[in-house]
Design an enzyme around this catalytic site. Structure first.
Site, PDB file in Angstrom:
ATOM      1  N   ASP A 330      99.709  43.347  36.596  1.00  0.00           N
ATOM      2  CA  ASP A 330      98.659  43.811  35.702  1.00  0.00           C
ATOM      3  C   ASP A 330      98.789  43.080  34.378  1.00  0.00           C
ATOM      4  O   ASP A 330      99.833  42.495  34.072  1.00  0.00           O
ATOM      5  CB  ASP A 330      98.800  45.318  35.441  1.00  0.00           C
ATOM      6  CG  ASP A 330      98.382  46.150  36.644  1.00  0.00           C
ATOM      7  OD1 ASP A 330      97.544  45.674  37.415  1.00  0.00           O
ATOM      8  OD2 ASP A 330      98.896  47.268  36.794  1.00  0.00           O
ATOM      9  N   THR A 332      97.379  44.668  31.109  1.00  0.00           N
ATOM     10  CA  THR A 332      97.497  45.626  30.016  1.00  0.00           C
ATOM     11  C   THR A 332      98.823  46.367  30.045  1.00  0.00           C
ATOM     12  O   THR A 332      99.162  47.031  31.019  1.00  0.00           O
ATOM     13  CB  THR A 332      96.334  46.636  30.066  1.00  0.00           C
ATOM     14  OG1 THR A 332      95.107  45.926  30.018  1.00  0.00           O
ATOM     15  CG2 THR A 332      96.421  47.599  28.889  1.00  0.00           C
ATOM     16  N   LYS A 467      80.550  54.173  27.968  1.00  0.00           N
ATOM     17  CA  LYS A 467      81.197  52.892  27.651  1.00  0.00           C
ATOM     18  C   LYS A 467      81.740  52.312  28.943  1.00  0.00           C
ATOM     19  O   LYS A 467      82.049  53.051  29.892  1.00  0.00           O
ATOM     20  CB  LYS A 467      82.333  53.086  26.648  1.00  0.00           C
ATOM     21  CG  LYS A 467      83.540  53.856  27.190  1.00  0.00           C
ATOM     22  CD  LYS A 467      84.671  53.879  26.185  1.00  0.00           C
ATOM     23  CE  LYS A 467      85.939  54.488  26.768  1.00  0.00           C
ATOM     24  NZ  LYS A 467      85.840  55.910  27.044  1.00  0.00           N
ATOM     25  N   ASP A 577      89.755  42.772  33.254  1.00  0.00           N
ATOM     26  CA  ASP A 577      89.050  42.103  32.166  1.00  0.00           C
ATOM     27  C   ASP A 577      87.978  41.143  32.662  1.00  0.00           C
ATOM     28  O   ASP A 577      87.967  40.718  33.818  1.00  0.00           O
ATOM     29  CB  ASP A 577      90.041  41.325  31.291  1.00  0.00           C
ATOM     30  CG  ASP A 577      90.857  42.247  30.401  1.00  0.00           C
ATOM     31  OD1 ASP A 577      90.385  43.359  30.130  1.00  0.00           O
ATOM     32  OD2 ASP A 577      91.957  41.852  29.990  1.00  0.00           O
ATOM     33  N   LYS A 642      93.340  43.930  45.151  1.00  0.00           N
ATOM     34  CA  LYS A 642      94.800  43.781  45.113  1.00  0.00           C
ATOM     35  C   LYS A 642      95.378  43.769  46.527  1.00  0.00           C
ATOM     36  O   LYS A 642      96.264  42.968  46.840  1.00  0.00           O
ATOM     37  CB  LYS A 642      95.425  44.914  44.299  1.00  0.00           C
ATOM     38  CG  LYS A 642      95.198  44.825  42.799  1.00  0.00           C
ATOM     39  CD  LYS A 642      95.973  45.920  42.068  1.00  0.00           C
ATOM     40  CE  LYS A 642      95.850  45.775  40.567  1.00  0.00           C
ATOM     41  NZ  LYS A 642      96.673  46.777  39.839  1.00  0.00           N
ATOM     42  N   ASN A 664      94.872  54.627  42.483  1.00  0.00           N
ATOM     43  CA  ASN A 664      94.258  53.697  43.424  1.00  0.00           C
ATOM     44  C   ASN A 664      95.114  52.463  43.699  1.00  0.00           C
ATOM     45  O   ASN A 664      94.781  51.655  44.562  1.00  0.00           O
ATOM     46  CB  ASN A 664      92.886  53.245  42.897  1.00  0.00           C
ATOM     47  CG  ASN A 664      91.862  54.360  42.959  1.00  0.00           C
ATOM     48  OD1 ASN A 664      91.973  55.252  43.788  1.00  0.00           O
ATOM     49  ND2 ASN A 664      90.880  54.330  42.080  1.00  0.00           N
TER      50      ASN A 664
END
Length: 951
Positions: A330, A332, A467, A577, A642, A664
């Site tokens: 990942d 983040t 958002k 992203d 993934k 998930n």
């Protein structure tokens, strides 16, 4: 408080439940009563999860193939009236079992403790504060806070829900998640599946969030009643342990064959001397200390990794790490710091961007355009700007108590948005009197957006704040112009304009969120909010603008990625992203590198370094396999992508590690060879993993790989040390069958107790020292190991060193008896009955035992490096000679240990079947020096002939 585990809680109102349990929905239990409740109700655990069974650990010490051989040898020794030898063997078995039991029990306790550290946790409210505690610490009356991905720690009566759904399949068999409510369920015969105001221990939250009061814990929970848990309750043997166990039984078979050979050479005469010779061969085959050394080394590795923020949940991870060829990470919080900061805002029609200053979670900052400061109130006078900040605050589940002190709670992205609102004095608390939360439509990998519905008390209207990713634009059909909502006149121009701005921000390494809102009259909403589907709510939105969030890479990430490339490990970044954001971050941390001899960073040595999940998923398996290389970065990645990535790596025979934190991510973590969960991630992710990172840091993954390689390398070193010694002993005893006394009985050059002494007392300490050897400088500069524990070179080394030892020892035997002795093998010299007849044989045994012990101690230094000379620093020369203090002391003390066995009366003749020596020491020294130079010659040949790395 009444019997907390015996009430029909689903039929009680929230007020009744809190009164019965003596708790408070806002402040929770008082810490002062928690200890008393824990004593009353016990730990919140299932019985199957309670610690390690010492009896099973003890029994395991006597059921491996190595111990079985020693037990048989003991029985045979006592059967032929050789009580001294039988007693020594019995002592060795008990001692070995005791050491093995202590170390394995400690190792199991350590693993158990680490599993508990990485086990499901619970967020509880106590004394008005929110704390994260281990699930076993939950007591009836605790107020539990739930989020998506949490494993419910106890049976709870719900008191607050927001779109809450729970997967109860493992309890009720219901395949679909169950929507929950807080209303009391009337009726005495309500089944578990019908109690919609309850959540049960070990079930999983799949949607929404909520709060509940723990009403039953431990074995009193529904899952406890049927003694079934989704958590693991045991630890199976690792592949390495299984291979070593198989090796033990193979050696057992070899020992039986060798025993038959002994009897055959001696014409199947089953007298005492011949039987003892067979026992000697059986003992010589076995590296008695091997299993215990491996257990201790792996336990120390687990502790070492835990001290460096990597909790090993399954021992198999230690073996798997050394073989990792690809790491799928990942972004983040793993490659980046995870403290996201809003740095940029853009409103439709702007040529420039608003820049927001401030680091991390600081709630102070300034607004500027082109580095020119702008007054915050001036910005807020623009309705678009104000609504964008309002959406940042309200479409948000994060809480901020004191950001400067790190007292924040929630998703890093939402914390960043909340901090933005605080900078403009528009934090969520400022809206509490006017905005009443109605429901939440949580973020999901499918929609890639989140919405929250509020009722505006002052306007008698409902407001929807949304958002998310770029696909939010698809549900927007309005803009704000001069404070008025207008329909988008040209869809194409709108999409082109916003997409261009998203790309500009993404190239700056920013994560871009699209922000939108919608106002609905109370009349329209009166259709019954609770029945509105998400698709009906998230439509006809008004586009407000874009928020650019910066997640600064960790300083150590670039170094760690560089180490991976040096180690032959490819790093892939799988992120949600935007394509350009992912590309910018990947370049910054070194995942994507310029082509060799190119100064232009845009020129990379592969055709498709970055793909979106949509592009990757559109390819068939055959098309993916036809790619020259798999993409280094997948943007807009989903959990399903993934899994496909791991499958693609496996088809290429790669060994993959995968990181994840969400519920998930569980399928990809299980599919990977090494699943690595984040400490701050969901409980489901942790339970699907082999390793949990408590610091969520990519550099910790690289450390873990390095540690795995170190452990694997050290295991090969001490196995080489132990087994090559056994090979030498077997060679001596097999050829020794040719040496027969006057009665035609073979005389063993090495007595059983001598062999045990060498294998257990003098060989095990240096093997242990090799097991804790520090990592070499080239540990992370060579490709991953893919040939297993016993590669061709290791097997060749075992045989060559064993042959050198065995040959030199046989030469010593011949020299003492035939060159300088009386050439007589005496009579019944396999026992101590005819000492006068056996003086020469006993002196020869002393000579070769001391020589072999000194050789095996020197051989420990051979094993530190497979090819480097001892005269070089790499091979352990002067600069490294004393770097491993345990090895130094093992060699020094080990070299002195045989002396008492040679010179103490009775001990030497009755137990060790040997005699004092004098001039024979010169033979010992010469043979050890010869072993040293022959070992150096062998390594020299390997260096000149073998050019590939160790296999």
């Amino acid at each position: 408080m009444m019997g907390a585990n015996s009430t029909e809680w689903h039929g009680q109102s929230v007020e009744q439940v809190t009164e019965l349990l003596g708790t408070d929905v806002e402040r929770g239990l008082k810490e002062s009563v928690v200890g008393q409740l824990q004593k009353q109700f016990g730990p919140n655990e299932l019985k199957g999860q309670r610690g390690v069974n010492p009896w099973k650990v003890l029994l395991a010490q006597f059921t491996n193939g190595l111990t079985v051989i020693l037990l048989i040898a003991t029985v045979v020794s006592f059967a032929v009236q050789d009580h001294a030898e039988g007693g020594v063997l019995a002592f060795v078995i008990i001692f070995n079992a005791s050491v093995g039991f202590v170390q394995e029990y400690r190792a199991e306790k350590t693993m158990d403790a680490l599993r508990r550290m990485a086990s499901p946790t619970a967020k509880v409210i106590r004394d008005g504060g929110l704390d994260r505690i281990s699930s076993p610490g939950v007591v009836p009356g605790d107020i539990i806070v739930f989020e998506v991905g949490d494993v419910v720690p106890a049976d709870c009566r719900l008191i607050e829900v927001l779109n809450l759904e729970v997967d109860e399949a493992m309890l009720t068999g219901e395949s679909l998640p169950v929507a929950k409510t807080v209303e009391a369920i009337k009726g005495e015969n309500a089944t578990v599946g019908d109690r919609l105001n309850m959540v049960y221990s070990s079930t999983i939250l799949t949607k929404g969030r909520g709060k509940g009061i723990a009403v039953a814990t431990g074995m009193s929970t529904e899952i406890g009643k049927i003694t079934k848990s989704i958590s693991e309750t045991g630890q199976s043997s690792t592949p390495m342990q299984k291979r070593l166990n198989r090796m033990a039984y193979i050696l057992f078979g070899i020992s039986l064959v060798l025993a038959v050979i002994v009897f055959a050479v001696n014409k199947f005469e089953f007298n005492t001397d011949i039987i003892i010779y067979a026992v000697s061969l059986g003992i010589a085959v076995i590296p008695e200390g091997l299993i215990a050394v491996i257990t201790i080394v792996m336990a120390l590795g687990v502790r070492r990794m835990a001290s460096q923020q990597a909790l090993v949940r399954k021992l198999v991870a230690l073996e798997s790490l050394q073989a990792v060829t690809n790491i799928c990470s990942d972004k983040t919080g793993t490659l980046t710091q995870g403290k996201m900061t809003v740095t940029t805002l853009w409103l439709p029609g702007m040529e420039d961007q608003y820049s927001i200053s401030g680091n991390g979670w600081e709630t102070s900052g300034e607004i500027s355009v082109r580095e020119q400061p702008i007054d915050a109130q001036e910005c807020l006078s623009d309705l678009r700007f104000r609504l964008l900040v309002e959406c940042s605050a309200l479409c948000n589940t994060a809480n901020i108590v004191e950001a400067s002190e790190g007292k924040v709670w929630g998703d890093p992205t939402e914390i960043a948005l909340q901090v933005l609102a605080y900078k403009l004095q528009m934090g969520k608390p400022s809206f509490r009197s006017r905005k009443e939360p109605i429901t939440e439509y949580p973020f999901s990998s499918a929609e890639k957006r989140m919405s929250m519905l509020y009722r505006d008390v002052e306007r008698d209207a409902f407001e929807i704040y949304t958002k998310g990713a770029e696909n939010v634009l698809a549900i927007c059909d309005r803009l704000l112009e001069k404070g008025e909502e207008v329909e988008i006149s040209s869809r194409d121009e709108f999409m082109q304009s916003v997409s261009a701005q998203i790309q500009i921000m993404a190239k700056q390494g920013l994560r871009v969120l699209v922000v939108a809102y919608r106002t609905v009259s109370e009349k329209e909403m009166a259709k019954s909010v609770s029945k509105w589907e998400r698709v009906d709510v998230e439509r006809n939105m008004t586009f407000l603008g874009l928020v650019g969030i910066r997640d600064t890479p960790r300083p150590e990430s670039r170094i760690a990625v560089d180490q991976c490339y040096e180690a032959g490990i490819i790093v892939h970044m799988l992120t949600g992203d935007h394509h350009d954001t992912a590309l910018a971050i990947a370049r910054e941390v070194g995942i994507i590198r310029p082509a060799p001899n190119s100064a232009d960073e845009s020129v990379v040595p592969m055709s498709n370094p970055v793909m979106t999940a949509a592009e990757f998923d559109a390819l068939s398996e055959e098309q993916i396999d036809d790619l020259n290389e798999l993409p280094l970065v997948i943007a807009r990645c989903t959990p399903a992508t993934k899994v496909r990535m791991i499958e693609a790596l496996h088809r290429r025979k790669k060994f993959a590690a995968m990181t994840g934190d969400g519920v998930n991510d569980a399928p990809s973590l299980k599919k990977a060879d090494v699943g690595i969960a984040m400490g701050a991630g969901s409980d489901v992710a942790k339970q699907s993993s082999e390793i949990v990172l408590t610091d969520n840091n990519f550099a910790t993954i690289v450390m873990a790989v390095s540690e795995g390689r170190r452990i694997f390398s050290n295991i090969r070193k001490f196995i080489l040390h132990l087994v090559s010694t056994n090979v030498g002993e077997v060679i001596v005893l097999i050829i020794g069958l040719a040496f027969k006394d006057r009665n035609g009985v073979s005389v063993f050059p090495l007595a059983p107790v001598q062999i045990l002494f060498m294998n257990m007392v003098t060989s095990t300490p240096p093997a242990m020292a090799l097991g804790v050897e520090a990592a070499s400088k080239d540990t992370m500069k060579v490709p991953p190991h893919t040939k297993g524990l016993f590669g061709k070179e290791v097997l060749a080394d075992m045989m060559v060193y064993g042959i050198i030892m065995g040959s030199l020892i046989l030469v010593d035997w011949v020299l003492v008896i035939y060159a300088f002795g009386d050439s007589q093998l005496g009579l019944e010299c396999n026992s101590d009955r005819m000492l006068n007849e056996c003086n020469t044989v006993f002196r020869a045994r002393s000579t070769i035992m001391v020589a072999l012990i000194w050789m095996l101690l020197l051989h420990a230094y051979n094993c530190r490096h497979p090819r480097a000379s001892l005269f070089t620093a790499e091979g352990g020369g002067a600069s490294k000679l004393f770097s491993n203090r345990l090895l130094v002391w093992s060699v020094l003390l080990g070299s002195l240990m045989p002396i008492p066995t040679v010179y103490i009366p009775t001990l030497n003749t009755k137990i060790f079947k040997q005699e004092t020596i004098s001039w024979e020491w010169s033979i010992v020294v010469v043979s050890v020096v010869a072993f040293f130079f022959l070992s150096e010659l062998y390594k020299l040949i390997k260096r000149n002939v073998m050019t590939s790395r160790v296999i």
